[in-house]
Design a protein around this motif. Structure first.
Motif, short mmCIF file in Angstrom:
data_model
loop_
_atom_site.label_atom_id
_atom_site.label_comp_id
_atom_site.label_asym_id
_atom_site.label_seq_id
_atom_site.Cartn_x
_atom_site.Cartn_y
_atom_site.Cartn_z
N GLY A 5 4.40 -9.20 -4.97
CA GLY A 5 4.09 -7.83 -5.36
C GLY A 5 3.57 -7.75 -6.79
O GLY A 5 2.60 -7.05 -7.06
N ILE A 6 4.20 -8.50 -7.69
CA ILE A 6 3.75 -8.49 -9.09
C ILE A 6 2.37 -9.12 -9.22
O ILE A 6 1.51 -8.63 -9.96
CB ILE A 6 4.78 -9.22 -9.98
CG1 ILE A 6 6.11 -8.44 -9.98
CG2 ILE A 6 4.26 -9.38 -11.39
CD1 ILE A 6 7.22 -9.16 -10.72
N ARG A 53 -0.01 -9.25 -6.97
CA ARG A 53 -1.01 -8.32 -6.43
C ARG A 53 -1.29 -7.19 -7.42
O ARG A 53 -2.45 -6.76 -7.59
CB ARG A 53 -0.54 -7.74 -5.10
CG ARG A 53 -0.50 -8.72 -3.96
CD ARG A 53 -1.89 -9.16 -3.53
NE ARG A 53 -2.41 -10.25 -4.36
CZ ARG A 53 -3.65 -10.69 -4.33
NH1 ARG A 53 -4.52 -10.12 -3.52
NH2 ARG A 53 -4.03 -11.67 -5.12
N TYR A 54 -0.25 -6.73 -8.08
CA TYR A 54 -0.44 -5.67 -9.08
C TYR A 54 -1.29 -6.18 -10.24
O TYR A 54 -2.23 -5.50 -10.69
CB TYR A 54 0.92 -5.19 -9.59
CG TYR A 54 0.83 -4.34 -10.83
CD1 TYR A 54 0.27 -3.06 -10.78
CD2 TYR A 54 1.28 -4.81 -12.05
CE1 TYR A 54 0.18 -2.28 -11.92
CE2 TYR A 54 1.18 -4.05 -13.19
CZ TYR A 54 0.63 -2.77 -13.12
OH TYR A 54 0.54 -2.02 -14.25
N ALA A 58 -4.75 -4.58 -11.29
CA ALA A 58 -4.77 -3.92 -12.59
C ALA A 58 -5.39 -4.79 -13.66
O ALA A 58 -5.91 -4.28 -14.66
CB ALA A 58 -3.35 -3.54 -13.01
N SER A 62 -3.89 -6.33 -15.72
CA SER A 62 -3.10 -5.95 -16.89
C SER A 62 -3.81 -4.94 -17.78
O SER A 62 -3.43 -4.73 -18.92
CB SER A 62 -2.71 -7.18 -17.71
OG SER A 62 -1.60 -7.78 -17.13
N THR A 92 5.52 -1.81 -7.74
CA THR A 92 4.24 -2.51 -7.86
C THR A 92 3.20 -1.96 -6.89
O THR A 92 2.04 -1.73 -7.27
CB THR A 92 4.43 -4.02 -7.63
OG1 THR A 92 5.09 -4.23 -6.36
CG2 THR A 92 5.25 -4.64 -8.73
N TYR A 93 3.58 -1.73 -5.64
CA TYR A 93 2.60 -1.26 -4.67
C TYR A 93 2.23 0.20 -4.90
O TYR A 93 1.09 0.61 -4.65
CB TYR A 93 3.11 -1.48 -3.25
CG TYR A 93 3.10 -2.95 -2.86
CD1 TYR A 93 1.90 -3.64 -2.73
CD2 TYR A 93 4.28 -3.64 -2.66
CE1 TYR A 93 1.87 -4.97 -2.39
CE2 TYR A 93 4.27 -4.98 -2.32
CZ TYR A 93 3.07 -5.64 -2.18
OH TYR A 93 3.05 -6.97 -1.86
N ARG A 107 2.02 1.45 -7.89
CA ARG A 107 1.08 1.34 -9.01
C ARG A 107 -0.30 0.90 -8.54
O ARG A 107 -1.32 1.38 -9.04
CB ARG A 107 1.62 0.33 -10.04
CG ARG A 107 2.77 0.86 -10.87
CD ARG A 107 2.31 1.97 -11.78
NE ARG A 107 1.25 1.54 -12.69
CZ ARG A 107 0.43 2.35 -13.34
NH1 ARG A 107 0.53 3.66 -13.16
NH2 ARG A 107 -0.49 1.87 -14.15
N ILE A 108 -0.36 0.00 -7.55
CA ILE A 108 -1.65 -0.42 -7.01
C ILE A 108 -2.38 0.77 -6.39
O ILE A 108 -3.58 0.98 -6.61
CB ILE A 108 -1.46 -1.53 -5.97
CG1 ILE A 108 -1.00 -2.83 -6.66
CG2 ILE A 108 -2.76 -1.80 -5.20
CD1 ILE A 108 -0.64 -3.93 -5.70
N SER A 120 1.71 -1.64 2.20
CA SER A 120 2.83 -1.48 1.28
C SER A 120 4.01 -0.81 1.95
O SER A 120 5.17 -1.23 1.78
CB SER A 120 2.40 -0.67 0.06
OG SER A 120 1.29 -1.26 -0.57
#
Length: 281
Positions: free
Chosen positions: A78-79, A81-82, A86, A88, A161-162, A164-165, A197
């Motif tokens: 999950g991290i 993929r984020y 993103a 970052s 995380t998902y 946020r995606i 998700s």
């Protein structure tokens, strides 16, 4: 096994996400193997899976280690993929192959350390007062120490995380609309991410929530084994079956869906960067 062999045969392990996928398959394989080991012990001697014995420490420790490794892998995916979507945002940090290898190593070390604590002495073979009723000879305080934080991580981190995606994709879609660009590809990606998700989060919820409920029941229960037989042990077996379903669902949700989705999101990220620059000019 199919996931592992496919990854190795296609030489796809140079990608960071592929390393995490393959490691998730290894964790699921260990979970299935340890569950089969416990089932064979139940068939040959059912009493030791109810009242506990020295013979149950090793299979339960391997089972706990496998579940913890699976949870850490789900969180890592999950991290990753984020960060892939993103990028970052401001730091421009990208997940490399070495990062994935380091995450895999740390996950297994942490899972083995926490899962093997009963083999190192944190068990209740000689302390009947604090022994677990559902998972003898584990101690109740050990199960609470393991289950509470890790199950919370399994629920909250993927949810964050998902979400946020999805939010990032929606912002980029609105940005494209402001520039007068077509957003059909973003809308499709957002829908696919949302569906995947939700499936991932629901699978984790259905799989680990009953186990957490069993640990809470174990911690608050004051009755002995015979008073709870057979209902509580049927519930325990059902929670084990749900965790096994996770091992079957992970390859479908991650390997078959997110692999194509990751490539699509990567292409969208590169495409959006060029369009945003053109719009700013």
């Amino acid at each position: 096994c199919t996931v592992i062999f496919t990854r190795l045969a296609t030489r796809d392990l140079h990608k960071p996400i592929s390393i995490l996928f393959c490691n998730l398959a290894v964790s699921d394989l260990f979970t299935s193997f340890s569950g089969f080991w416990i089932s064979m012990l139940f068939i040959t001697n059912p009493d030791i899976t109810i009242y506990g014995s020295q013979d149950m420490l090793a299979p339960y420790a391997l089972y706990t280690t496998s579940i913890l490794s699976t949870i850490y892998n789900l969180v890592s995916i999950g991290i990753e993929r984020y960060l892939a979507v993103a990028e970052s945002m401001r730091t421009r940090f990208r997940v490399a192959r070495n990062h994935s290898i380091a995450v895999v190593f740390i996950s297994w070390v942490l899972a083995f350390f926490l899962g093997c604590l009963p083999l190192m002495g944190w068990n209740c073979l000689h302390a009947e007062r604090s022994t677990s009723v559902l998972y003898s000879p584990f101690c109740v305080n050990y199960l609470v120490f393991i289950a509470m934080p890790n199950v919370a991580v399994a629920f909250l981190v993927p949810l964050f995380t998902y979400l946020r995606i999805i939010i990032i994709l929606r912002k980029r879609k609105l940005r494209m609309q402001a520039c007068g660009q077509a957003t059909g590809t973003y809308r499709s990606a957002e829908t696919q991410v949302a569906r995947t998700s939700i499936s991932i989060w629901l699978l984790a919820l259905v799989s680990y929530a009953p186990f957490l409920a069993g640990v809470i029941f174990d911690a608050t229960n004051q009755r002995c084994h015979t008073d709870l037989y057979p209902g509580a042990y049927i519930f325990r077996n059902c929670t084990a079956m749900l965790i096994t379903i996770t091992c079957l669902g992970n390859p479908v949700l991650y390997t078959l869906k997110l692999r194509a989705l990751g490539a699509q999101l990567k292409a969208l990220r590169c495409l959006s960067a060029g369009r945003v620059r053109a719009c700013a000019i």
